[in-house]
Design a protein around this motif. Sequence first.
Motif, PDB file in Angstrom:
ATOM      1  N   GLU B 241      -0.263   1.879  19.386  1.00  0.00           N
ATOM      2  CA  GLU B 241       0.114   0.645  18.669  1.00  0.00           C
ATOM      3  C   GLU B 241      -0.427   0.637  17.251  1.00  0.00           C
ATOM      4  O   GLU B 241       0.249   0.224  16.310  1.00  0.00           O
ATOM      5  N   ASP B 245       2.891   0.514  14.915  1.00  0.00           N
ATOM      6  CA  ASP B 245       3.190  -0.789  14.305  1.00  0.00           C
ATOM      7  C   ASP B 245       3.250  -0.716  12.772  1.00  0.00           C
ATOM      8  O   ASP B 245       4.224  -1.186  12.181  1.00  0.00           O
ATOM      9  N   SER B 249       6.823  -1.279  10.753  1.00  0.00           N
ATOM     10  CA  SER B 249       6.983  -2.459   9.899  1.00  0.00           C
ATOM     11  C   SER B 249       7.069  -2.088   8.424  1.00  0.00           C
ATOM     12  O   SER B 249       7.410  -2.924   7.589  1.00  0.00           O
TER      13      SER B 249
END
Lengths: 337, 337
Positions: B241, B245, B249
């Motif tokens: 993660e 992430d 993003s």
Amino acid sequence: MVGMKKLINDPADVVSEALRGMAAAHPDRLRVDLENRIVYRKDAPRPGKVGLISGGGSGHEPMHGGFVGVGMLDAACAGEVFTSPVPDQMMAATKAVDSGAGVLHIVKNYTGDVMNFEMAAELAAADAGTEVLSVVTNDDVAVQDSLYTAGRRGVGVTVLLEKIVGAAAEEGRPLQEVADLAKRVNDNGRSMGMALTSCTVPAAGKPTFDLAENEMEVGIGIHGEPGRQRLPLAPAREIAELLVDPVVSDLPYQQGDSVIAFVNGMGGTPLIELYVMYNEVAQLLDRAGITVARSLVGNYITSLEMAGCSVTLLKADDELVRLWDAPVNTPGLRWGA
Amino acid sequence: MVGMKKLINDPADVVSEALRGMAAAHPDRLRVDLENRIVYRKDAPRPGKVGLISGGGSGHEPMHGGFVGVGMLDAACAGEVFTSPVPDQMMAATKAVDSGAGVLHIVKNYTGDVMNFEMAAELAAADAGTEVLSVVTNDDVAVQDSLYTAGRRGVGVTVLLEKIVGAAAEEGRPLQEVADLAKRVNDNGRSMGMALTSCTVPAAGKPTFDLAENEMEVGIGIHGEPGRQRLPLAPAREIAELLVDPVVSDLPYQQGDSVIAFVNGMGGTPLIELYVMYNEVAQLLDRAGITVARSLVGNYITSLEMAGCSVTLLKADDELVRLWDAPVNTPGLRWGA
């Protein structure tokens, strides 16, 4: 946890999660039976083709699951880290890859693996009438008996054997011929390894053995089994001699011989060092009048994150070289396909 | 020497001996100029084909020398470990691979590399009239500026770019088109890495940085440059993660996107852990509605024996996937040939 820095979740889940990762990464080539921990070639069984199976404890990746695919294995059974798979797995794989042409078990010589593969062969014969032959690899010249093995251990030659015998099976050769070829490859191959550091089995959480900052272990096995001797750290040039000399003198490989030369990393040694080692090995072979027909340099039969390497030689005639060059399409070894 | 257990001879000879090893292991594919430390595709220059060159500090193997061959690079310049090659090397390589169709420099964004490649392009133009275009990769989302870099660092996307642009050059596309494609790949790629351990530069003899037994560094660069944060060790699931992430993003990658997903090992992390990581990354992408068109799992852009990994995503349309699938024959990446 001191002594264990790993990219894992629960140590108990490492093998099943790595198998999930393989399934997710290679859906084009592999089918993974997660319950039985078997990696299959996607299109197995192939009509008329002898099925090739190997397997053993996990922690040696890409061996064996990474060697499943066109031109190599039909299935690989994964045990827990450094622990033999169980006969039920092997039997399930044996039955699943049998197209009626029979199945060859490729077994590294560790007592648990040998026993369990034997039992699986009997079970598959009794249950489904599957004809099974076996080859046991025992190429490690380091020691006669070892922690988990009666006789010599099976190591690097297993990689070369799976590739070469895989090509022969792909040609549609009958079971006995495939088994004879496997025996011939094992008989002509020799290996020896060494370690700079230990590895840590996830479930144990601490290094398998201790090795001082200025020491190395020569003749070590792929589970950290003790080798021939502990020596002070030495330059790559001396390490190459410590590995090549016992290998060459064992078969023996002689002036004029042609070989497939394999410098293997134990998992934690970077490629730049393996090429430094290959440079030394190539010079030693050249001086001995031994010709390198083909070479392989990289991490193929590993011991988790152990730093170190092994050297494998396989005396190669034209047929073995031709089978080595044949197309292969596995996650761990791929060319021509 | 405490803190340094390596398969080497004199630390000063590591790069030249590794290049000798590459030359010995791959005479069928490579030609190595040992004096200038340049790895060439054996049949370079290819008439009518744009020449592709990369290079950088050593210690990231197989990048870049291991990516020289059919369908990828025409030449790679090797610097000392973690040190840019010099303009003279790059100029020699540029002139040698120019068939008249021009040369593309593929440069990771590190200040020394960028400056030296620019100088080499000017020298080759002045000296031999070689037309040179450049692409600078800067895919690392971790930090804006860094120890050796103004702007973002060039990391994992460089591997994917060399493969894809290599296929396009092999098709005989003109220089401007090849350069535009390279820019498009870089613009659509993002990466982030992490380390569990430091590495040790041979000439330094001690770890580049200290990391406690219970710590990891997230957002680290491939030379051990500091990242975003030091955190307590965490399970693979959380590490995935922390990498995925910020990557997702940043571009951003969105629901419905198709990507090439690349989980790269830093050199000292075994394959079994990289598959555990890939399993986590695949699940995160699946939950985000991002489809994995192709994947790559293994040690391709490394930091010597550093333990850790990086995640790279490349937004992929049909053309990029087709070029990714095209045959490639290098020591480090090979299929279909």
